[in-house]
Design a protein around this motif. Structure first.
Motif, mmCIF file in Angstrom:
data_model
loop_
_atom_site.group_PDB
_atom_site.id
_atom_site.type_symbol
_atom_site.label_atom_id
_atom_site.label_comp_id
_atom_site.label_asym_id
_atom_site.label_seq_id
_atom_site.Cartn_x
_atom_site.Cartn_y
_atom_site.Cartn_z
ATOM 1 N N LEU A 171 -7.286 -1.850 -7.131
ATOM 2 C CA LEU A 171 -6.053 -1.594 -6.394
ATOM 3 C C LEU A 171 -5.092 -2.776 -6.539
ATOM 4 O O LEU A 171 -3.909 -2.608 -6.853
ATOM 5 N N HIS A 237 1.960 -1.012 -0.128
ATOM 6 C CA HIS A 237 1.738 -0.810 -1.559
ATOM 7 C C HIS A 237 3.062 -0.541 -2.270
ATOM 8 O O HIS A 237 3.885 0.252 -1.803
ATOM 9 N N TYR A 240 0.381 1.467 -6.017
ATOM 10 C CA TYR A 240 -0.956 2.071 -5.970
ATOM 11 C C TYR A 240 -0.955 3.342 -5.132
ATOM 12 O O TYR A 240 -0.461 3.373 -3.998
#
Length: 300
Positions: A171, A237, A240
């Motif tokens: 990630l 994020h 991701y």
């Protein structure tokens, strides 16, 4: 994970139990009986982290360095102080006394994690720099270039190699490369000095922010912090798990998902072009011909 269980330092291990579980057992070394005999009665003196491993340091009955319990969570492992998400995947419990916490639990849905008791005399052989790379939070552009610069691997794949750099997961590799403006399929040997400097900065920025928000809990809900609560970094994020959504950084391109080494990779084709813009390439090439003092300044 390490910070979440910090309260166990100073506690004494008074028991070790493996709950009954119909699932395939995780790797525990040595086997439970020997582990129990060697750790019960020992005091937890410190907590460390080696890459993506939590290290619980124990005292020695005659002074000096004691054994260490090394927990490697792998894909779905959790170290917990509070009740686990559910009992079925609870793998090991350390019962504690003399501190604020009564137990430390290791929970693992997929059962890929490991718990090892490592003697002080064997710790360096297993976890020294010859076996595991320098820590991602400490790594510099020069070290990254030295360890990866000659590789023909794609940079996203290379960043996951724990022998090259320890502590970057799948990630976070996507997030790091987006912030650095580097396409995940760029080959390491084609990265320039400016790219390695950008990687150093983005690695530290992304990981420190992720730690501050206690990790990412995705839609499957697997990851939890030590108190069985969701992390918060998923709300920050950049790419991701955002395939098909407009990139929040450039506001023009859609995030793309590809597969590299059987792992999902997310990137923005605008922020992370497959080939750096011509102007950037010219600037990077010119920098190589600058006098040493000016070159060092530009790299800083």
């Amino acid at each position: 994970m390490r910070r979440g269980i910090a309260a166990i330092v100073g506690s004494r291990i008074c028991g070790v139990a493996r709950p009954k579980c119909r699932l395939k057992p995780i790797l525990i070394s040595p086997e439970l009986g020997r582990l129990r005999r060697r750790v019960v009665g020992r005091t937890i003196t410190a907590l460390d982290r080696i890459g993506k491993r939590v290290v619980i340091r124990l005292d020695h009955p005659r002074g000096g360095a004691g054994d260490s319990i090394v927990i490697e969570p792998r894909m779905t492992g959790l170290v917990l102080l509070a009740d686990p998400p559910e009992e079925e995947h609870l793998r090991l419990t350390f019962h504690l006394s003399g501190g604020t916490e009564s137990q430390l639990m290791f929970w693992d849905r997929r059962g890929l994690g490991t718990v090892r008791l490592v003697p002080a005399s064997d710790f360096e052989r297993r976890y020294g720099l010859h076996a595991i790379g320098p820590d991602a939070l400490d790594v510099t552009a020069d070290v990254l270039r030295q360890r990866l610069g000659a590789s023909r691997r794609e940079i996203k794949v290379a960043l996951l190699d724990q022998k090259a750099v320890a502590g970057i997961g799948n990630l976070y590799a996507s997030e790091i490369l987006h912030q650095a403006g580097i396409h995940p399929k760029r080959r390491c040997h084609r990265l320039r000095n400016a790219d390695w400097s950008a990687l150093e900065s983005s690695i530290r920025a992304v990981l420190e922010k992720a730690i501050r928000y206690e990790g990412s809990t995705l839609s499957d809900g697997t990851y939890r912090n030590a108190l069985n609560e969701a992390g918060g970094f998923q709300n920050h994020h950049r790419v991701y798990d955002r395939a098909g959504r407009t990139c929040a950084a450039c506001g023009s391109a859609q995030v793309v998902r590809i597969v590299q080494a059987q792992r999902s990779t997310f990137y923005c084709p605008s922020c992370q072009p497959a080939r750096p813009p011509a102007a950037k390439r010219l600037r990077s090439s010119a920098a190589l011909n600058l006098p040493a003092a000016r070159h060092a300044s530009s790299e800083a």
